[in-house]
Write a protein that holds these residues in place. Structure first.
Motif, PDB file in Angstrom:
ATOM      1  N   PHE A   1       0.850  -1.187   0.000  1.00  0.00           N
ATOM      2  CA  PHE A   1       0.000   0.000   0.000  1.00  0.00           C
ATOM      3  C   PHE A   1       0.888   1.240   0.000  1.00  0.00           C
ATOM      4  O   PHE A   1       1.667   1.445   0.936  1.00  0.00           O
ATOM      5  N   ASP A   2       0.745   2.077  -1.032  1.00  0.00           N
ATOM      6  CA  ASP A   2       1.684   3.186  -1.177  1.00  0.00           C
ATOM      7  C   ASP A   2       1.187   4.108  -2.276  1.00  0.00           C
ATOM      8  O   ASP A   2       0.519   3.670  -3.217  1.00  0.00           O
ATOM      9  N   ALA A   3       1.559   5.382  -2.174  1.00  0.00           N
ATOM     10  CA  ALA A   3       1.325   6.304  -3.281  1.00  0.00           C
ATOM     11  C   ALA A   3       2.342   6.096  -4.389  1.00  0.00           C
ATOM     12  O   ALA A   3       2.126   6.533  -5.522  1.00  0.00           O
ATOM     13  N   HIS A   4       3.454   5.423  -4.083  1.00  0.00           N
ATOM     14  CA  HIS A   4       4.594   5.329  -4.991  1.00  0.00           C
ATOM     15  C   HIS A   4       4.888   3.880  -5.362  1.00  0.00           C
ATOM     16  O   HIS A   4       4.623   2.955  -4.588  1.00  0.00           O
ATOM     17  N   LEU A   5       5.526   3.685  -6.518  1.00  0.00           N
ATOM     18  CA  LEU A   5       5.846   2.349  -6.996  1.00  0.00           C
ATOM     19  C   LEU A   5       6.894   1.650  -6.129  1.00  0.00           C
ATOM     20  O   LEU A   5       6.772   0.469  -5.818  1.00  0.00           O
ATOM     21  N   ASP A   6       7.985   2.359  -5.832  1.00  0.00           N
ATOM     22  CA  ASP A   6       9.121   1.791  -5.079  1.00  0.00           C
ATOM     23  C   ASP A   6       9.787   0.625  -5.800  1.00  0.00           C
ATOM     24  O   ASP A   6      10.461  -0.203  -5.183  1.00  0.00           O
ATOM     25  N   THR A   7       9.587   0.567  -7.127  1.00  0.00           N
ATOM     26  CA  THR A   7      10.281  -0.431  -7.942  1.00  0.00           C
ATOM     27  C   THR A   7      11.201   0.248  -8.955  1.00  0.00           C
ATOM     28  O   THR A   7      11.583  -0.341  -9.958  1.00  0.00           O
ATOM     29  N   TRP A   8      11.547   1.491  -8.692  1.00  0.00           N
ATOM     30  CA  TRP A   8      12.374   2.239  -9.627  1.00  0.00           C
ATOM     31  C   TRP A   8      13.806   1.708  -9.659  1.00  0.00           C
ATOM     32  O   TRP A   8      14.393   1.389  -8.608  1.00  0.00           O
ATOM     33  N   HIS A   9      14.369   1.636 -10.866  1.00  0.00           N
ATOM     34  CA  HIS A   9      15.808   1.409 -10.982  1.00  0.00           C
ATOM     35  C   HIS A   9      16.498   2.551 -10.252  1.00  0.00           C
ATOM     36  O   HIS A   9      16.111   3.715 -10.395  1.00  0.00           O
ATOM     37  N   PRO A  10      17.519   2.254  -9.438  1.00  0.00           N
ATOM     38  CA  PRO A  10      18.172   3.325  -8.664  1.00  0.00           C
ATOM     39  C   PRO A  10      18.706   4.461  -9.519  1.00  0.00           C
ATOM     40  O   PRO A  10      18.839   5.593  -9.037  1.00  0.00           O
ATOM     41  N   ALA A  11      19.014   4.208 -10.783  1.00  0.00           N
ATOM     42  CA  ALA A  11      19.501   5.270 -11.656  1.00  0.00           C
ATOM     43  C   ALA A  11      18.420   6.301 -11.961  1.00  0.00           C
ATOM     44  O   ALA A  11      18.717   7.368 -12.503  1.00  0.00           O
ATOM     45  N   LYS A  12      17.152   6.002 -11.607  1.00  0.00           N
ATOM     46  CA  LYS A  12      16.096   6.994 -11.758  1.00  0.00           C
ATOM     47  C   LYS A  12      16.244   8.126 -10.733  1.00  0.00           C
ATOM     48  O   LYS A  12      15.539   9.129 -10.804  1.00  0.00           O
ATOM     49  N   TYR A  13      17.136   7.925  -9.757  1.00  0.00           N
ATOM     50  CA  TYR A  13      17.566   9.019  -8.890  1.00  0.00           C
ATOM     51  C   TYR A  13      18.930   9.448  -9.423  1.00  0.00           C
ATOM     52  O   TYR A  13      19.959   8.929  -9.000  1.00  0.00           O
ATOM     53  N   PRO A  14      18.986  10.371 -10.383  1.00  0.00           N
ATOM     54  CA  PRO A  14      20.188  10.566 -11.199  1.00  0.00           C
ATOM     55  C   PRO A  14      21.373  11.151 -10.430  1.00  0.00           C
ATOM     56  O   PRO A  14      21.223  11.973  -9.531  1.00  0.00           O
ATOM     57  N   SER A  15      22.546  10.684 -10.800  1.00  0.00           N
ATOM     58  CA  SER A  15      23.802  11.220 -10.283  1.00  0.00           C
ATOM     59  C   SER A  15      24.912  10.854 -11.251  1.00  0.00           C
ATOM     60  O   SER A  15      25.032   9.698 -11.663  1.00  0.00           O
ATOM     61  N   SER A  16      25.712  11.841 -11.620  1.00  0.00           N
ATOM     62  CA  SER A  16      26.829  11.578 -12.526  1.00  0.00           C
ATOM     63  C   SER A  16      27.959  10.831 -11.832  1.00  0.00           C
ATOM     64  O   SER A  16      28.928  10.433 -12.468  1.00  0.00           O
ATOM     65  N   TRP A  17      27.811  10.631 -10.533  1.00  0.00           N
ATOM     66  CA  TRP A  17      28.884   9.997  -9.761  1.00  0.00           C
ATOM     67  C   TRP A  17      28.714   8.491  -9.651  1.00  0.00           C
ATOM     68  O   TRP A  17      29.581   7.827  -9.082  1.00  0.00           O
ATOM     69  N   ILE A  18      27.603   7.940 -10.130  1.00  0.00           N
ATOM     70  CA  ILE A  18      27.366   6.508  -9.954  1.00  0.00           C
ATOM     71  C   ILE A  18      27.377   5.786 -11.283  1.00  0.00           C
ATOM     72  O   ILE A  18      27.099   6.374 -12.333  1.00  0.00           O
ATOM     73  N   ASP A  19      27.701   4.517 -11.236  1.00  0.00           N
ATOM     74  CA  ASP A  19      27.617   3.639 -12.389  1.00  0.00           C
ATOM     75  C   ASP A  19      26.272   2.920 -12.309  1.00  0.00           C
ATOM     76  O   ASP A  19      26.062   2.092 -11.411  1.00  0.00           O
TER      77      ASP A  19
END
Length: 361
Positions: free
Chosen positions: A158-176
């Motif tokens: 039960f949630d307003a959000h999916l919580d199944t996002w690929h972590p890269a959907k939280y963008p950062s140029s510092w991560i692979d």
């Protein structure tokens, strides 16, 4: 009285279960005061404390649930407040390890009622209801359940959000984005993606309910990814078309009554007008009454673990509206778990009577 005594959940007995491995229980209430994996407003580390305070008017001598016909605090189950998992706020890698090991240790204990009802499978293993904390705590909980039950677990989310996002959907140029060992991949919007990668979730029997968040980019690619991970989506707006009964039926048809289920409830599934004390509020949610009605309707699920998460009391009002709602949600979940145990007792008794009748024939 509700205003007196030490603040445990519903005034239940308190044992520091991790420090006392000899402690046996059927259902343990455990706090996970962790919020360093959030993407917006922090503060859910204070959630367990707030939910316990919000449960102050719940007591065993006034705990009868007329809907279910039982008092969950005086039925077969020994329910105790196990305190909190000790979790560092400085290192998420260490925090994840602490939570994972705690859940395995607590979840693998034999239940207190096992010797009394050894023929009742639901009584064989202790169950945990977690008071969060941010939603990332579901990952270590699922890791433990997979280890205890030796199979993936269905998730009713039960949630307003999916919580199944690929972590890269939280963008950062510092991560692979291909390096799944990146510590920042562990966050409260990607923990089910990580769980799917680890094979923890039954990917044809799990369901989201109450979704209404915006998604990434310019199309529905997030939903496509979610479908590929095996989830069924029930949107907040669906309740206008099919009602609470339709939501209940959709969940039960998807999950069934036998498969082991982890019930995960983000308090932001409730509209922020009624539950403002949360980290990622989304307008247009269900009412507290609607959520509770749906929870009551899914009592047939085989719930083996549960959480109530994302209560962030710094954003709550002086009336503790969110915390009180979360405590009521926890009470309904406990009622369902206890009633499931009674249902299994009834099945066992009926089977025994049937065996006697067949022998007599």
């Amino acid at each position: 009285w509700g205003f007196s005594g030490i603040s445990t959940f519903a005034h239940l007995p308190h044992v520091r279960c991790l420090s006392h491995p000899e402690t046996a229980y059927d259902i343990g209430i455990i706090g996970a005061p962790f919020d360093t994996a959030v993407s917006y407003r922090p503060g859910a580390r204070f959630g367990p404390r707030a939910i316990r305070a919000g449960s102050a008017r719940q007591t065993s001598f006034r705990g009868f649930n007329p809907r279910a016909g039982i008092n969950p605090y005086t039925s077969w189950a020994s329910i105790i407040d196990c305190g909190d998992i000790p979790i560092t706020p400085f290192d998420n890698v260490l925090a994840l390890r602490q939570m994972s090991e705690a859940y395995v240790e607590l979840g693998d204990r034999p239940a207190r009622s096992e010797s009394r009802a050894s023929s009742n499978a639901y009584h064989h293993k202790a169950k945990l209801l977690t008071l969060g904390g941010d939603h990332s705590i579901a990952l270590p909980a699922l890791r433990a359940l997979k280890e205890v039950y030796k199979q993936p677990i269905a998730v009713v989310h039960f949630d307003a959000h999916l919580d199944t996002w690929h972590p890269a959907k939280y963008p950062s140029s510092w991560i692979d984005p291909e390096d799944e060992s990146t510590p920042s991949f562990f966050n409260h919007g990607s923990m089910f993606w990580l769980a799917a990668k680890e094979g923890l979730i039954a990917n044809t029997s799990s369901v989201h309910a109450g979704l209404r968040t915006r998604i990434s980019g310019d199309d529905d690619a997030d939903w496509v990814d979610d479908t590929q991970q095996g989830w069924k989506r029930i949107l907040t707006d669906d309740i206008d078309d099919i009602g609470t009964r339709g939501i209940i039926d959709s969940i039960m048809q998807r999950v069934g009554t036998e498969y082991p289920v982890y019930l995960s409830i983000d308090i932001d599934v409730i509209d922020p007008g009624l539950a403002p004390g949360t980290g990622t509020p989304e307008p247009g949610g269900w009412t507290t009454r609607e959520l509770i009605r749906i929870l009551r309707g899914i009592e047939g699920l085989n719930v083996v673990g549960a959480d109530v998460v994302e209560v962030s009391p710094a954003y709550d009002g002086s009336a503790e509206t969110t915390a009180v709602a979360a405590a009521q949600v926890a009470y309904e979940v406990l009622t369902n778990m206890v009633k499931r145990g009674l249902t299994e007792e009834g099945k066992t008794a009926a089977a025994s009577v049937g065996e006697v009748a067949r022998d007599e024939l």
